[in-house]
Design an enzyme around this catalytic site. Structure first.
Site, mmCIF file in Angstrom:
data_model
loop_
_atom_site.group_PDB
_atom_site.id
_atom_site.type_symbol
_atom_site.label_atom_id
_atom_site.label_comp_id
_atom_site.label_asym_id
_atom_site.label_seq_id
_atom_site.Cartn_x
_atom_site.Cartn_y
_atom_site.Cartn_z
ATOM 1 N N GLN A 256 46.912 93.851 86.835
ATOM 2 C CA GLN A 256 47.395 94.661 87.914
ATOM 3 C C GLN A 256 48.525 95.553 87.822
ATOM 4 O OE1 GLN A 256 45.181 93.734 90.409
ATOM 5 N NE2 GLN A 256 44.865 92.155 89.862
ATOM 6 N N HIS B 216 38.165 97.461 86.309
ATOM 7 C CA HIS B 216 37.848 97.341 87.700
ATOM 8 C C HIS B 216 38.773 97.486 88.918
ATOM 9 C CE1 HIS B 216 37.237 92.507 88.840
ATOM 10 N NE2 HIS B 216 37.481 92.940 87.449
ATOM 11 N N CYS C 88 37.671 78.790 95.872
ATOM 12 C CA CYS C 88 36.822 78.097 95.867
ATOM 13 C C CYS C 88 36.372 77.756 94.818
ATOM 14 C CB CYS C 88 35.511 78.930 96.763
ATOM 15 S SG CYS C 88 34.375 77.830 97.480
#
Ligand code: PMP
Length: 387
Positions: free
Chosen positions: A180, A202, A326
């Site tokens: 990041q 990406h 999740c």
């Protein structure tokens, strides 16, 4: 309403200039970059050019760049590859509590396999690794320490220079997941002695599914391969190269070198405007993480009394994300926010806004308006549930 994408930390849009470079690579013909014929050698030239560009992004030597399929693979190769090559007396790996799953999971896997002992360094309420705790965990049996440069959920920057000095002092290896950080702030291996650095296409407006583990001549000798086969990438990552992806990663890295500083200044002003706007329009807005030491593009925001999943859903067509993962149908609160001392409820009220190269000023105003509507609506729904 116009779609607004504020989830750059999840995946940043492909820059059209990178797409052009990739199209040229795809169109440039056939040839395996491992072949000696002229077709293969053209592919090699494109790969080596990209290697130089990626190396230049972090001031490394091109020979230290190992291309692979993204930061997840780079992190796995660093930790597992080091453990496989470790001397018997160094069998402990130390990772921070806020690492990405692609560091945490291979570390836990090594632990379960009995290949390494694993210790976890906690973080301060501001979200940075606790250096005192790191000191207490370091010793002559430590093989490697893995601390990320910037956290994907909060944007908080770790004191990697101080970490690296401490790790060096005990003769251990420093792995830094800089996925990041590299697109947004300077990150130089000649300023900070990092033995292994991970990055991904990406997150820097390049393609997904391609990344690099960057080491040094010395550190690479300590790694063992995780993928076995034809011996590509100095024998450390077998598999025919994804030439177009690698060219895209190189092009993206090159754009970062040229544009990062001006882009980050512009994005920082937009992020600050976003947070100011949210605070002035809504009560109960809290920022997670040290606001003075974080990426310029990220804001982790807690809206008191508003469930984050519901806020994200009601923000549509403005895309933001929650920090929670999740897994198998059950929503777990963000490990990162829990490690910083937030309660489960507070973690479930936190969302992440992450901006980037193509974020426009008008989009920030749309995001503020939409967030105000969403939070007010979710809070009102909660209120009506209570009655
Ligand atoms: N590390 C960090 C800090 C990340 O943010 C991500 C992506 N979310 C990864 C590793 C994994 O990267 P990739 O998607 O390239 O495997």
């Amino acid at each position: 309403m116009h779609e607004v994408y504020l989830d750059y930390n999840g995946s940043a849009p492909l820059d059209p200039r990178v797409a052009d470079a990739m199209m040229s690579a795809l169109a440039s013909g056939v040839g395996n970059a491992a072949s000696v014929h002229r077709f293969g050698q053209r592919q090699v030239a494109a790969v080596e050019d990209a290697r130089e560009r990626v190396a230049a992004l972090v001031d490394a030597s091109p020979s230290g760049v190992i291309f692979c399929a993204g930061a997840t693979e780079a992190n796995n190769l660093a930790l597992i590859g080091l453990a496989e090559g470790a001397p018997a007396e160094r069998n402990r790996i130390v990772v921070s509590a806020v690492e990405h799953a692609s560091v945490r999971e291979p570390a836990q896997w090594l632990h379960k396999q009995g290949k390494a002992k694993v210790d976890v360094i906690g973080v301060t309420p501001g979200g940075h690794v606790d250096l005192d705790e790191l000191d207490s965990l370091l010793g002559p049996d430590v093989l490697a320490v893995s601390v990320m440069a910037a956290n994907s959920e909060t944007g908080v920057l770790n004191p990697i220079e101080e970490v690296s000095q401490r790790v060096q002092a005990v003769g251990a290896v420093f792995h830094c997941d800089a996925t990041q950080m590299v697109g947004r702030l300077p990150c130089s291996l000649s300023d900070i002695p990092i033995d292994f650095l991970s990055m991904s296409g990406h997150k820097i407006c390049g393609p997904g599914g391609v990344g690099a583990l960057v080491g040094t001549r010395q550190s690479l000798t300590q790694l063992r391969p995780v993928t076995h086969g034809g011996g590509h990438e100095r024998g450390l990552r077998s598999g025919s190269l994804n030439v177009a992806g690698i060219v895209g990663l190189g092009a993206a890295a090159n754009l970062v070198v040229k544009e990062r500083d001006s882009e980050s200044a512009r994005v920082r002003a937009l992020r600050d405007r976003l947070v100011d706007g949210l605070r002035s329009e809504l009560a109960g807005v809290h920022e997670n993480g040290d606001p003075n030491r974080r990426l310029p593009n990220t804001a982790s925001v807690r809206f008191e009394g508003a469930d984050a999943e519901a806020v994200v859903f009601n923000m549509d067509p403005v895309a933001i994300s929650t920090g929670s993962a999740c897994s198998s149908g059950s929503i777990e609160p963000s490990q990162v926010l829990l490690a910083m001392g937030l309660s489960r409820d507070e973690a479930f009220e936190s969302v992440r806004f992450s901006l980037g190269r193509f974020t426009a000023e008008a989009e920030i105003e749309t995001a503020i308006r939409q967030a105000v509507k969403a939070v007010e609506y979710v809070r009102a729904m909660n209120g009506s549930d209570d009655r």
